[in-house]
Design a protein around this motif. Structure first.
Motif, PDB file in Angstrom:
ATOM      1  N   ALA A 122      -5.371  12.495  38.528  1.00 28.06           N
ATOM      2  CA  ALA A 122      -5.905  12.006  37.250  1.00 28.06           C
ATOM      3  C   ALA A 122      -4.774  11.569  36.321  1.00 28.06           C
ATOM      4  O   ALA A 122      -3.725  12.210  36.255  1.00 28.06           O
ATOM      5  CB  ALA A 122      -6.743  13.097  36.587  1.00 28.06           C
ATOM      6  N   GLY A 123      -5.015  10.473  35.609  1.00 27.98           N
ATOM      7  CA  GLY A 123      -3.989   9.982  34.692  1.00 27.98           C
ATOM      8  C   GLY A 123      -4.583   9.061  33.647  1.00 27.98           C
ATOM      9  O   GLY A 123      -5.742   8.649  33.740  1.00 27.98           O
ATOM     10  N   THR A 124      -3.786   8.738  32.646  1.00 28.66           N
ATOM     11  CA  THR A 124      -4.203   7.800  31.611  1.00 28.66           C
ATOM     12  C   THR A 124      -3.068   6.825  31.346  1.00 28.66           C
ATOM     13  O   THR A 124      -1.892   7.142  31.573  1.00 28.66           O
ATOM     14  CB  THR A 124      -4.599   8.545  30.314  1.00 28.66           C
ATOM     15  OG1 THR A 124      -5.187   7.625  29.390  1.00 28.66           O
ATOM     16  CG2 THR A 124      -3.392   9.219  29.656  1.00 28.66           C
ATOM     17  N   TYR A 125      -3.427   5.635  30.875  1.00 28.90           N
ATOM     18  CA  TYR A 125      -2.431   4.562  30.738  1.00 28.90           C
ATOM     19  C   TYR A 125      -2.879   3.576  29.667  1.00 28.90           C
ATOM     20  O   TYR A 125      -4.059   3.237  29.578  1.00 28.90           O
ATOM     21  CB  TYR A 125      -2.296   3.843  32.073  1.00 28.90           C
ATOM     22  CG  TYR A 125      -1.501   2.550  32.055  1.00 28.90           C
ATOM     23  CD1 TYR A 125      -0.113   2.562  31.997  1.00 28.90           C
ATOM     24  CD2 TYR A 125      -2.144   1.316  32.115  1.00 28.90           C
ATOM     25  CE1 TYR A 125       0.614   1.386  32.002  1.00 28.90           C
ATOM     26  CE2 TYR A 125      -1.425   0.130  32.118  1.00 28.90           C
ATOM     27  CZ  TYR A 125      -0.049   0.173  32.067  1.00 28.90           C
ATOM     28  OH  TYR A 125       0.671  -1.000  32.072  1.00 28.90           O
ATOM     29  N   ARG A 126      -1.924   3.121  28.849  1.00 32.47           N
ATOM     30  CA  ARG A 126      -2.174   2.052  27.888  1.00 32.47           C
ATOM     31  C   ARG A 126      -1.062   1.030  28.029  1.00 32.47           C
ATOM     32  O   ARG A 126       0.114   1.360  27.948  1.00 32.47           O
ATOM     33  CB  ARG A 126      -2.205   2.598  26.455  1.00 32.47           C
ATOM     34  CG  ARG A 126      -2.427   1.510  25.406  1.00 32.47           C
ATOM     35  CD  ARG A 126      -2.339   2.062  24.000  1.00 32.47           C
ATOM     36  NE  ARG A 126      -2.233   0.989  23.021  1.00 32.47           N
ATOM     37  CZ  ARG A 126      -1.924   1.167  21.735  1.00 32.47           C
ATOM     38  NH1 ARG A 126      -1.711   2.397  21.295  1.00 32.47           N
ATOM     39  NH2 ARG A 126      -1.830   0.142  20.920  1.00 32.47           N
ATOM     40  N   GLY A 138      11.904  -0.915  30.074  1.00 24.52           N
ATOM     41  CA  GLY A 138      11.483  -0.832  28.687  1.00 24.52           C
ATOM     42  C   GLY A 138       9.977  -0.816  28.463  1.00 24.52           C
ATOM     43  O   GLY A 138       9.191  -0.912  29.391  1.00 24.52           O
ATOM     44  N   ARG A 139       9.574  -0.665  27.200  1.00 28.08           N
ATOM     45  CA  ARG A 139       8.183  -0.642  26.751  1.00 28.08           C
ATOM     46  C   ARG A 139       7.391   0.505  27.378  1.00 28.08           C
ATOM     47  O   ARG A 139       7.953   1.393  27.975  1.00 28.08           O
ATOM     48  CB  ARG A 139       7.498  -1.985  27.009  1.00 28.08           C
ATOM     49  CG  ARG A 139       8.153  -3.181  26.313  1.00 28.08           C
ATOM     50  CD  ARG A 139       7.465  -4.503  26.642  1.00 28.08           C
ATOM     51  NE  ARG A 139       6.122  -4.530  26.113  1.00 28.08           N
ATOM     52  CZ  ARG A 139       5.025  -4.473  26.866  1.00 28.08           C
ATOM     53  NH1 ARG A 139       5.126  -4.367  28.193  1.00 28.08           N
ATOM     54  NH2 ARG A 139       3.835  -4.500  26.313  1.00 28.08           N
ATOM     55  N   LEU A 140       6.084   0.489  27.146  1.00 33.21           N
ATOM     56  CA  LEU A 140       5.152   1.462  27.738  1.00 33.21           C
ATOM     57  C   LEU A 140       5.588   2.908  27.485  1.00 33.21           C
ATOM     58  O   LEU A 140       5.553   3.753  28.380  1.00 33.21           O
ATOM     59  CB  LEU A 140       5.023   1.219  29.246  1.00 33.21           C
ATOM     60  CG  LEU A 140       4.636  -0.195  29.678  1.00 33.21           C
ATOM     61  CD1 LEU A 140       4.722  -0.327  31.187  1.00 33.21           C
ATOM     62  CD2 LEU A 140       3.250  -0.560  29.179  1.00 33.21           C
ATOM     63  N   TYR A 141       5.964   3.213  26.253  1.00 29.84           N
ATOM     64  CA  TYR A 141       6.550   4.509  25.921  1.00 29.84           C
ATOM     65  C   TYR A 141       5.699   5.715  26.318  1.00 29.84           C
ATOM     66  O   TYR A 141       6.214   6.648  26.954  1.00 29.84           O
ATOM     67  CB  TYR A 141       6.881   4.573  24.422  1.00 29.84           C
ATOM     68  CG  TYR A 141       8.072   3.742  24.040  1.00 29.84           C
ATOM     69  CD1 TYR A 141       9.336   4.317  23.898  1.00 29.84           C
ATOM     70  CD2 TYR A 141       7.948   2.370  23.822  1.00 29.84           C
ATOM     71  CE1 TYR A 141      10.439   3.557  23.550  1.00 29.84           C
ATOM     72  CE2 TYR A 141       9.044   1.593  23.482  1.00 29.84           C
ATOM     73  CZ  TYR A 141      10.279   2.190  23.344  1.00 29.84           C
ATOM     74  OH  TYR A 141      11.369   1.431  23.008  1.00 29.84           O
ATOM     75  N   PRO A 142       4.409   5.761  25.972  1.00 31.76           N
ATOM     76  CA  PRO A 142       3.630   6.958  26.320  1.00 31.76           C
ATOM     77  C   PRO A 142       3.542   7.196  27.816  1.00 31.76           C
ATOM     78  O   PRO A 142       3.746   8.319  28.280  1.00 31.76           O
ATOM     79  CB  PRO A 142       2.242   6.661  25.723  1.00 31.76           C
ATOM     80  CG  PRO A 142       2.493   5.644  24.660  1.00 31.76           C
ATOM     81  CD  PRO A 142       3.608   4.804  25.178  1.00 31.76           C
TER      82      PRO A 142
END
Length: 260
Positions: free
Chosen positions: A102-106, A175-179
């Motif tokens: 299970a995971g989450t992504y933005r 880079g980016r996608l910090y969370p």
């Protein structure tokens, strides 16, 4: 003479717990385990809202070995309740294989719009959740390992597999996608720590990148299907034999070890 304990074996755990089994890679894990010549006796397919997991529920109706259980990876009480359900079924046989999927992504969280809330949510689901699940289910993993104490580490004996991401690699970072990046990097550190702390118990712990997959999370432009992804992960799990395979970070699309 070669020690036959180190020869490659089939992937044939007797009991498996998979988080995030209602869709995507998690659901495909369930499907492909059922296709094994020697499928697990117990497949615990967990998800946050079982009542909405229609595809998973339909599979369970025709597959008695599939047990759909409620498990919210960001809720400690939910994790404890799930462990009680699993323990009541497996009794003293324990759990051979825990797949923290299970995971989450933005996708658009950069330095200009990243928020406290998004960082916390990603760490809760992607890092803290898998750690707390591993901690809660550890007694069942130890039971399984104890029943095969003379065997080398493997996914048939007792193992924790954390489904990670190449985005969690510091050496591969762009880079980016910090969370998401930060939480997956934290998950990787947790995997490494678990591999060290659970070595004496005979429990293997490894991280696996499943590829860029065509799921709700990966999106329609991703490179591979869920079938291809899970087949690649299984190829990695089959070759995890012995202490030297614990604490690694594999790319399932190439079979190679990632740089942390």
């Amino acid at each position: 003479m070669e020690d036959d304990r180190y020869l490659p074996t089939m992937l044939s755990p007797k009991s498996v717990l998979i988080t995030g089994s209602n869709r995507g890679i998690g659901l495909e894990f369930v499907r492909q385990f059922l296709k094994f010549a020697d499928p697990p006796k117990y497949i615990f397919a967990s998800c946050r809202l079982p009542e909405k997991a229609s595809e998973l529920t339909e599979i369970a109706k025709t597959s008695p070995c599939v047990h759909v259980i409620k498990l919210d990876v960001a809720d400690h009480s939910s994790i404890k309740n799930a462990k009680a359900v699993v323990a009541s079924v497996v009794e003293d046989n324990g759990i051979n294989l825990l797949i923290n999927n299970a995971g989450t992504y933005r996708a658009d969280a950069d330095i200009y719009n990243v928020s406290w809330e998004e960082m916390r949510r990603n760490f809760d689901v992607n890092a803290i959740g898998p750690l707390m699940i591993s901690q809660t289910f550890l007694p069942l993993l130890k039971q399984a390992a104890g029943r095969k104490k003379d065997e080398v580490m493997s996914c048939n004996k007792a193992a924790i597999i954390n489904i990670s991401s190449d985005f969690g690699s510091i050496t591969e970072n762009f880079g980016r996608l910090y969370p998401y990046r930060a939480s997956k990097a934290a998950q990787n550190m947790i995997t490494s720590c678990l591999s060290i702390d659970l070595k004496a118990d005979g429990i293997l712990c490894t991280a696996v990148h499943p590829g860029w997959v065509k799921t709700d999370m990966g999106g329609p432009n991703a490179k591979i299907s869920t079938e291809e992804s899970v087949s690649g992960v299984f190829a990695i799990l089959r070759k995890l034999q012995g202490e030297e395979e614990s604490g690694k970070y594999y790319d399932s699309t190439s079979g190679k070890v990632f740089g942390w």
